[in-house]
Scaffold this motif. Structure first.
Motif, PDB file in Angstrom:
ATOM      1  N   ASP A   1       0.835  -1.212   0.000  1.00 22.35           N
ATOM      2  CA  ASP A   1       0.000   0.000   0.000  1.00 22.35           C
ATOM      3  C   ASP A   1       0.867   1.258   0.000  1.00 22.35           C
ATOM      4  OD1 ASP A   1      -2.293  -1.518   0.017  1.00 22.35           O
ATOM      5  OD2 ASP A   1      -2.664  -1.312   2.173  1.00 22.35           O
ATOM      6  N   ILE A   2       1.879   1.287   0.856  1.00 17.47           N
ATOM      7  CA  ILE A   2       2.759   2.453   0.917  1.00 17.47           C
ATOM      8  C   ILE A   2       3.554   2.596  -0.378  1.00 17.47           C
ATOM      9  CG2 ILE A   2       4.840   3.372   2.042  1.00 17.47           C
ATOM     10  CD1 ILE A   2       2.492   3.920   3.737  1.00 17.47           C
ATOM     11  N   TYR A   3       4.023   1.475  -0.926  1.00 19.71           N
ATOM     12  CA  TYR A   3       4.810   1.524  -2.165  1.00 19.71           C
ATOM     13  C   TYR A   3       4.012   2.163  -3.297  1.00 19.71           C
ATOM     14  CZ  TYR A   3       7.762   0.056  -6.061  1.00 19.71           C
ATOM     15  OH  TYR A   3       8.556   0.056  -7.174  1.00 19.71           O
ATOM     16  N   GLU A   4       2.737   1.808  -3.411  1.00 20.85           N
ATOM     17  CA  GLU A   4       1.906   2.367  -4.482  1.00 20.85           C
ATOM     18  C   GLU A   4       1.778   3.886  -4.351  1.00 20.85           C
ATOM     19  OE1 GLU A   4       0.543   0.870  -7.231  1.00 20.85           O
ATOM     20  OE2 GLU A   4       1.887  -0.723  -6.580  1.00 20.85           O
ATOM     21  N   ILE A   5       1.810   4.380  -3.130  1.00 22.69           N
ATOM     22  CA  ILE A   5       1.736   5.830  -2.921  1.00 22.69           C
ATOM     23  C   ILE A   5       3.081   6.484  -3.225  1.00 22.69           C
ATOM     24  CG2 ILE A   5       1.378   7.641  -1.176  1.00 22.69           C
ATOM     25  CD1 ILE A   5      -0.483   5.618   0.268  1.00 22.69           C
ATOM     26  N   LEU A   6       4.176   5.881  -2.758  1.00 21.20           N
ATOM     27  CA  LEU A   6       5.500   6.489  -2.904  1.00 21.20           C
ATOM     28  C   LEU A   6       6.032   6.423  -4.331  1.00 21.20           C
ATOM     29  CD1 LEU A   6       7.348   5.209   0.315  1.00 21.20           C
ATOM     30  CD2 LEU A   6       5.989   7.287   0.009  1.00 21.20           C
ATOM     31  N   ASP A   7       5.618   5.429  -5.105  1.00 18.70           N
ATOM     32  CA  ASP A   7       6.121   5.245  -6.471  1.00 18.70           C
ATOM     33  C   ASP A   7       5.358   6.143  -7.425  1.00 18.70           C
ATOM     34  OD1 ASP A   7       7.521   4.291  -8.640  1.00 18.70           O
ATOM     35  OD2 ASP A   7       6.282   2.497  -8.868  1.00 18.70           O
ATOM     36  N   SER A   8       5.574   7.454  -7.293  1.00 18.50           N
ATOM     37  CA  SER A   8       4.843   8.438  -8.091  1.00 18.50           C
ATOM     38  C   SER A   8       5.651   9.723  -8.186  1.00 18.50           C
ATOM     39  CB  SER A   8       3.489   8.740  -7.436  1.00 18.50           C
ATOM     40  OG  SER A   8       2.873   9.866  -8.023  1.00 18.50           O
TER      41      SER A   8
ATOM     42  N   GLU B   1      16.198  12.156 -14.079  1.00 17.68           N
ATOM     43  CA  GLU B   1      17.295  11.283 -14.506  1.00 17.68           C
ATOM     44  C   GLU B   1      16.869   9.825 -14.545  1.00 17.68           C
ATOM     45  OE1 GLU B   1      21.771  10.068 -12.949  1.00 17.68           O
ATOM     46  OE2 GLU B   1      20.920  12.010 -12.371  1.00 17.68           O
ATOM     47  N   ARG B   2      16.123   9.383 -13.526  1.00 19.86           N
ATOM     48  CA  ARG B   2      15.621   8.014 -13.457  1.00 19.86           C
ATOM     49  C   ARG B   2      14.113   8.042 -13.244  1.00 19.86           C
ATOM     50  NH1 ARG B   2      19.474   3.948 -12.466  1.00 19.86           N
ATOM     51  NH2 ARG B   2      21.467   4.674 -13.269  1.00 19.86           N
ATOM     52  N   ILE B   3      13.407   7.095 -13.872  1.00 12.98           N
ATOM     53  CA  ILE B   3      11.956   7.006 -13.734  1.00 12.98           C
ATOM     54  C   ILE B   3      11.623   5.881 -12.769  1.00 12.98           C
ATOM     55  CG2 ILE B   3       9.778   6.518 -14.923  1.00 12.98           C
ATOM     56  CD1 ILE B   3      11.040   7.659 -17.459  1.00 12.98           C
ATOM     57  N   GLY B   4      10.859   6.202 -11.729  1.00  6.90           N
ATOM     58  CA  GLY B   4      10.405   5.183 -10.797  1.00  6.90           C
ATOM     59  C   GLY B   4      11.027   5.299  -9.419  1.00  6.90           C
ATOM     60  N   PHE B   5      10.625   4.380  -8.550  1.00  6.86           N
ATOM     61  CA  PHE B   5      11.070   4.322  -7.157  1.00  6.86           C
ATOM     62  C   PHE B   5      12.490   3.785  -7.111  1.00  6.86           C
ATOM     63  CE2 PHE B   5      11.339   2.325  -2.949  1.00  6.86           C
ATOM     64  CZ  PHE B   5      10.745   3.272  -2.123  1.00  6.86           C
ATOM     65  N   VAL B   6      13.387   4.512  -6.448  1.00  7.62           N
ATOM     66  CA  VAL B   6      14.790   4.102  -6.420  1.00  7.62           C
ATOM     67  C   VAL B   6      15.090   3.262  -5.177  1.00  7.62           C
ATOM     68  CG1 VAL B   6      15.584   6.085  -7.768  1.00  7.62           C
ATOM     69  CG2 VAL B   6      15.520   6.244  -5.276  1.00  7.62           C
ATOM     70  N   SER B   7      16.186   2.525  -5.267  1.00  8.58           N
ATOM     71  CA  SER B   7      16.625   1.669  -4.163  1.00  8.58           C
ATOM     72  C   SER B   7      16.765   2.453  -2.871  1.00  8.58           C
ATOM     73  CB  SER B   7      17.945   0.999  -4.538  1.00  8.58           C
ATOM     74  OG  SER B   7      18.469   0.258  -3.474  1.00  8.58           O
ATOM     75  N   ASP B   8      17.189   3.698  -2.968  1.00  6.14           N
ATOM     76  CA  ASP B   8      17.439   4.528  -1.795  1.00  6.14           C
ATOM     77  C   ASP B   8      16.182   4.778  -0.964  1.00  6.14           C
ATOM     78  OD1 ASP B   8      19.560   6.036  -0.443  1.00  6.14           O
ATOM     79  OD2 ASP B   8      18.399   7.819  -0.926  1.00  6.14           O
TER      80      ASP B   8
END
Length: 315
Positions: A8-15, A85-92
């Protein structure tokens, strides 16, 4: 498990449009008794980030006038994304994902009648477009604001101990997938590893505990031109309470700005660990360090708090 909360949190943060208020709205929608604040930090060059803090009161927590200790769960990161520079949620972003999922789980537990004894303060920041930073062996994520700003905003004076959760994949010190913990750091001292934390790690992972090495450089402030493994122990430079790093790790070196590198099971393991530590610490059955031994080491060798400063400027 906290897999649902992570997803649930990932879907919110990956934006590209995520901000602190969107995360706060989700956490508020869970219900339960908590205080959530969001504040904007402005950096140089027009960059900014949203600091989010979630205070979840315990049944005997200090916020209610009780005596149970307070634990801080701090998600360390440069940014959730490196756009454009990068598209999407990063490892960091894994550190933020872990502690926010833990906050969601704690609120659900509270709603279902399971309250921790002491207060839990969850803190991290939300930035979908942080800059990157050259670093060996792989590139790091940079932060839109300075480390001093982040520490002032995220490290709260009300906590009695801190777990600092951070992606720590861009190195050759840790070479397993999952997470590792650090020795306890307190006011400039690198102390022995907490036996209580090792025991909780064994239970939550079902494996032998993993501990990562620290150098003196790692517990000094950023900006002193010394090498740092990463920022996982930077909170220890802003407080004298015990701090333990929880490093989310991989077998290979992975850049902090890499996308597609978040591993659900590693986040779940780390998240369950911090939850179990929060349960035990706030009821007084988990110690981060041996208080008597700490007093003796100070008596023998004096204070090491100068390691939390920039040291001798007359070079």
């Amino acid at each position: 498990m906290i897999v649902k909360e992570i997803l649930d949190i990932y879907e919110i943060l990956d934006s590209a449009y995520v901000n602190g208020e969107k995360v706060a709205d989700y956490l508020r929608s869970i219900g339960g008794n908590c205080e959530i604040s969001v504040s904007k930090l402005e950096g140089k060059g027009g960059k900014s980030t949203d600091v989010i803090k979630v205070m979840i009161p315990g049944s005997n927590g200090k916020s209610k006038g009780g005596s149970a200790p307070t634990i801080g769960l701090l998600g360390r990161l440069g940014g959730l994304g490196a756009r454009p520079e990068r598209i999407g949620f990063v490892s960091d972003g894994d550190g933020a994902l872990t502690v926010l999922a833990a906050a969601a789980k704690l609120l659900k537990m509270q709603r279902e009648g399971d309250l921790l004894e002491g207060d839990v303060l969850v803190s991290t920041h939300v930035c979908p477009d942080a800059p990157t930073l050259p670093h060996k062996p792989v590139s790091f994520m940079n932060s839109p604001v300075s480390m001093q700003q982040m520490n002032q905003s995220e490290v709260d004076g009300s906590v009695d101990a801190i777990l600092s959760v951070d992606t720590t994949k861009g190195n050759r010190i840790m070479n397993h997938k999952g997470f590792s913990i650090s020795p306890t750091v307190k006011d400039g001292y690198i102390l022995k590893v907490s036996e209580d934390l090792l025991g909780i790690m064994e239970i939550t992972t079902g494996q032998a505990p993993k501990v990562f090495a620290l150098s003196m450089q790692d517990i000094t402030p950023y900006g002193n031109d010394l090498y740092h493994l990463n920022s996982i122990l930077q909170p220890s430079t802003a407080t004298d309470v015990p701090v333990v790093g929880v490093a989310i790790t991989t077998e290979t070196t992975v850049p902090g700005c890499a996308t597609g590198a978040t591993n659900l099971m590693s986040i779940d393991e780390a998240g369950r660990f911090v939850l179990e530590v929060a349960k035990e610490y706030t009821k007084g059955t988990c110690g981060f360090y041996d208080q008597e031994e700490y007093q003796r080491i100070q008596k023998l060798y004096g204070s090491m708090s100068h390691l939390r400063t920039f040291g001798n400027k007359k070079e």
